[in-house]
Motif scaffolding. Sequence first.
Motif, PDB file in Angstrom:
ATOM      1  N   PRO A   1       0.772  -1.247   0.000  1.00  0.00           N
ATOM      2  CA  PRO A   1       0.000   0.000   0.000  1.00  0.00           C
ATOM      3  C   PRO A   1       0.802   1.296   0.000  1.00  0.00           C
ATOM      4  N   LYS A   2       1.994   1.297   0.525  1.00  0.00           N
ATOM      5  CA  LYS A   2       2.748   2.547   0.630  1.00  0.00           C
ATOM      6  C   LYS A   2       3.586   2.844  -0.616  1.00  0.00           C
ATOM      7  N   ARG A   3       3.386   2.087  -1.673  1.00  0.00           N
ATOM      8  CA  ARG A   3       4.084   2.283  -2.941  1.00  0.00           C
ATOM      9  C   ARG A   3       3.051   2.406  -4.063  1.00  0.00           C
ATOM     10  N   TYR A   4       3.465   3.033  -5.179  1.00  0.00           N
ATOM     11  CA  TYR A   4       2.591   3.007  -6.349  1.00  0.00           C
ATOM     12  C   TYR A   4       2.295   1.547  -6.674  1.00  0.00           C
ATOM     13  N   PHE A   5       1.154   1.335  -7.301  1.00  0.00           N
ATOM     14  CA  PHE A   5       0.608  -0.021  -7.422  1.00  0.00           C
ATOM     15  C   PHE A   5       1.387  -0.924  -8.362  1.00  0.00           C
ATOM     16  N   TRP A   6       2.285  -0.405  -9.210  1.00  0.00           N
ATOM     17  CA  TRP A   6       3.069  -1.318 -10.054  1.00  0.00           C
ATOM     18  C   TRP A   6       3.990  -2.183  -9.201  1.00  0.00           C
ATOM     19  N   LYS A   7       4.249  -1.767  -7.960  1.00  0.00           N
ATOM     20  CA  LYS A   7       5.058  -2.573  -7.039  1.00  0.00           C
ATOM     21  C   LYS A   7       4.245  -3.741  -6.459  1.00  0.00           C
ATOM     22  N   SER A   8       2.938  -3.717  -6.628  1.00  0.00           N
ATOM     23  CA  SER A   8       2.048  -4.780  -6.140  1.00  0.00           C
ATOM     24  C   SER A   8       1.793  -5.767  -7.265  1.00  0.00           C
ATOM     25  N   ALA A   9       2.786  -6.591  -7.551  1.00  0.00           N
ATOM     26  CA  ALA A   9       2.764  -7.479  -8.712  1.00  0.00           C
ATOM     27  C   ALA A   9       1.544  -8.401  -8.731  1.00  0.00           C
ATOM     28  N   LYS A  10       1.004  -8.565  -9.932  1.00  0.00           N
ATOM     29  CA  LYS A  10      -0.085  -9.516 -10.181  1.00  0.00           C
ATOM     30  C   LYS A  10       0.492 -10.899 -10.465  1.00  0.00           C
ATOM     31  N   TRP A  11      -0.351 -11.911 -10.340  1.00  0.00           N
ATOM     32  CA  TRP A  11      -0.071 -13.288 -10.784  1.00  0.00           C
ATOM     33  C   TRP A  11       1.288 -13.807 -10.277  1.00  0.00           C
ATOM     34  N   ILE A  12       1.533 -13.620  -9.015  1.00  0.00           N
ATOM     35  CA  ILE A  12       2.847 -13.972  -8.458  1.00  0.00           C
ATOM     36  C   ILE A  12       3.121 -15.471  -8.591  1.00  0.00           C
ATOM     37  N   SER A  13       4.320 -15.789  -9.076  1.00  0.00           N
ATOM     38  CA  SER A  13       4.771 -17.181  -9.153  1.00  0.00           C
ATOM     39  C   SER A  13       6.009 -17.412  -8.280  1.00  0.00           C
ATOM     40  N   ARG A  14       6.721 -16.333  -7.977  1.00  0.00           N
ATOM     41  CA  ARG A  14       7.955 -16.477  -7.195  1.00  0.00           C
ATOM     42  C   ARG A  14       8.228 -15.188  -6.427  1.00  0.00           C
ATOM     43  N   ILE A  15       8.714 -15.349  -5.206  1.00  0.00           N
ATOM     44  CA  ILE A  15       9.227 -14.240  -4.414  1.00  0.00           C
ATOM     45  C   ILE A  15      10.680 -14.572  -4.147  1.00  0.00           C
ATOM     46  N   GLU A  16      11.551 -13.754  -4.690  1.00  0.00           N
ATOM     47  CA  GLU A  16      12.988 -13.987  -4.570  1.00  0.00           C
ATOM     48  C   GLU A  16      13.600 -12.944  -3.635  1.00  0.00           C
ATOM     49  N   PHE A  17      14.289 -13.407  -2.615  1.00  0.00           N
ATOM     50  CA  PHE A  17      15.029 -12.512  -1.728  1.00  0.00           C
ATOM     51  C   PHE A  17      16.435 -12.369  -2.271  1.00  0.00           C
ATOM     52  N   SER A  18      16.964 -11.146  -2.202  1.00  0.00           N
ATOM     53  CA  SER A  18      18.244 -10.869  -2.851  1.00  0.00           C
ATOM     54  C   SER A  18      19.129  -9.978  -1.980  1.00  0.00           C
ATOM     55  N   ILE A  19      20.419 -10.160  -2.135  1.00  0.00           N
ATOM     56  CA  ILE A  19      21.408  -9.316  -1.459  1.00  0.00           C
ATOM     57  C   ILE A  19      21.572  -8.007  -2.223  1.00  0.00           C
TER      58      ILE A  19
END
Length: 181
Positions: free
Chosen positions: A138-156
């Motif tokens: 909610p605190k970001r523009y909505f393009w940051k709220s990805a649709k149809w999620i298949s993967r959440i990748e954590f990164s360094i």
Amino acid sequence: LPPGQREVCDWPVLDLGAQPKIKLETWQLVIDGAVATPASLSWNDVLAQPQSAVISDIHCVTSWSRFDNHWEGVSARHILGLVHPIADARYVVFHSFDGYTTNLPLAAFDDDDVLLAHSWEGKPLNAAHGGPLRAVVPKRYFWKSAKWISRIEFSITDRPGFWEVRGYHNEADPWTEERYS
């Protein structure tokens, strides 16, 4: 309203031109990268997680906002507790079934109102709005709220996504109008 926004009562549909056909029987959410405990969740696994409800606004970079959306799903904080990001993890990258990606600082993901939503206004999310599962940040523009999620990748390291490499702002704070870089 954030600066430069106007209120709408509907929910406009914006996507890259195609909506993927996703079968819940074979759908998987992979959560991996810089985590101690990678996970792969089926649709039933997602529904078996503790469920949360959040009321939040939508702010689209195209200058519309929709107030008081009722979401249901799995909280980002629950996901963090499930996979345990390693100490050096600083970013999250959402990957979608249509090839879309977007990035967030881990600190933005680790907020009390961030959700992996499967329901909106008491009904399952339809495909046009990102169903079966989408991010809600909610605190970001909505393009940051990805649709149809298949993967959440954590990164360094930070890895800008689809819109970010095309000139959209990396942070996307609607209150400071971080629309474009």
